[in-house]
Enzyme design. Structure first.
Site, PDB file in Angstrom:
ATOM      1  N   MET A   1       0.840  -1.176   0.000  1.00 15.38           N
ATOM      2  CA  MET A   1       0.000   0.000   0.000  1.00 15.38           C
ATOM      3  C   MET A   1       0.886   1.240   0.000  1.00 15.38           C
ATOM      4  O   MET A   1       1.947   1.248   0.565  1.00 15.38           O
ATOM      5  CB  MET A   1      -0.912   0.010   1.232  1.00 15.38           C
ATOM      6  N   GLY A  40      -6.914  -8.569   2.239  1.00 16.94           N
ATOM      7  CA  GLY A  40      -5.968  -7.689   1.566  1.00 16.94           C
ATOM      8  C   GLY A  40      -5.845  -6.361   2.290  1.00 16.94           C
ATOM      9  O   GLY A  40      -6.055  -6.267   3.502  1.00 16.94           O
ATOM     10  N   CYS A  41      -5.522  -5.338   1.553  1.00 19.28           N
ATOM     11  CA  CYS A  41      -5.279  -4.005   2.094  1.00 19.28           C
ATOM     12  C   CYS A  41      -6.450  -3.528   2.942  1.00 19.28           C
ATOM     13  O   CYS A  41      -7.582  -3.436   2.471  1.00 19.28           O
ATOM     14  CB  CYS A  41      -5.037  -3.038   0.941  1.00 19.28           C
ATOM     15  N   PHE A  42      -6.182  -3.167   4.197  1.00 19.64           N
ATOM     16  CA  PHE A  42      -7.280  -2.742   5.057  1.00 19.64           C
ATOM     17  C   PHE A  42      -7.780  -1.341   4.736  1.00 19.64           C
ATOM     18  O   PHE A  42      -8.843  -0.944   5.188  1.00 19.64           O
ATOM     19  CB  PHE A  42      -6.974  -2.899   6.539  1.00 19.64           C
TER      20      PHE A  42
END
Length: 211
Positions: A1, A40-42
């Protein structure tokens, strides 16, 4: 990210109307109103679930490792054992655990990818459900079996059911990241299209979209 992790692809392409609500559901009286999910990406998962009516808060954080490594740089190395996760608090009389799972499997991430989401690779990006009680575990396990048996997805679901030992909130700068930084390249390329998909297919479950 952001500068730490590469930008992923757009994830699963499946029509949400092909994915039913779980056949096995929780009654309002049995729904504790808390769910812990990793997909995945929070930044992305937080943005999706925060947009749902009946969700009162979404906390990004780390699950699966110990307190000593519950920090972003360590988790992003893929060696801490943690998954990037969110803890959702919600009102079961407005939106239930089953509805959250449907959004999780159709909009929030690609449940067929193992230890990755697009170009974000590593166990920290795994697809996982951390049931808070035995009822949630039973519903989630039955739902995964139901979707696999129906062949809803082209590949088998890779989502794991893992024990919830502790949830460690992420650093403050991650909270509401997509909302606060809509022009950030990762957010614009990945998180916002997930929100578009949510409003396209689950508008009845979502809060009014800000202008």
């Amino acid at each position: 990210m952001a500068a730490f992790c590469p930008i992923p692809g757009q994830g699963l392409q499946v029509a949400p109307d092909r994915v039913p609500l779980p056949a096995q559901a929780l009654g309002v009286e049995d729904d504790v109103g808390v769910a812990v999910l990793a997909g995945g990406c929070f930044w992305c998962t937080e943005a999706v679930f925060a947009a749902l009516e009946g969700v009162t808060s979404v906390m990004p954080g780390y699950v699966g490792g110990d307190a000593a490594t519950a920090r972003y740089e360590a988790v992003c190395s893929g060696r801490s054992g943690h998954a990037e996760a969110i803890r959702i608090s919600y009102q079961p009389q407005k939106i239930g655990f089953g509805a959250l799972l449907r959004v999780f499997f159709t909009v929030a991430h690609d449940p067929t990818q193992r230890d990755r989401q697009g170009h974000d690779v590593g166990t920290q990006y795994r697809s996982a459900i951390f049931p808070v009680d035995a009822r949630q575990h039973a519903v989630a396990a039955a739902y995964i079996h139901e979707l696999d048996a129906a062949g809803v997805f082209a590949a088998r679901i890779a989502t794991t059911l893992e024990p919830l030992a502790a949830f460690y909130p992420a650093e403050a700068y991650h909270h509401r990241y997509a909302e606060r930084h809509p022009a950030q390249p990762y957010v614009a390329a990945v998180a916002l299209p997930k929100l578009d998909k949510l409003y396209d297919h689950f508008e009845a479950w979502a809060r009014p979209r800000p202008d």
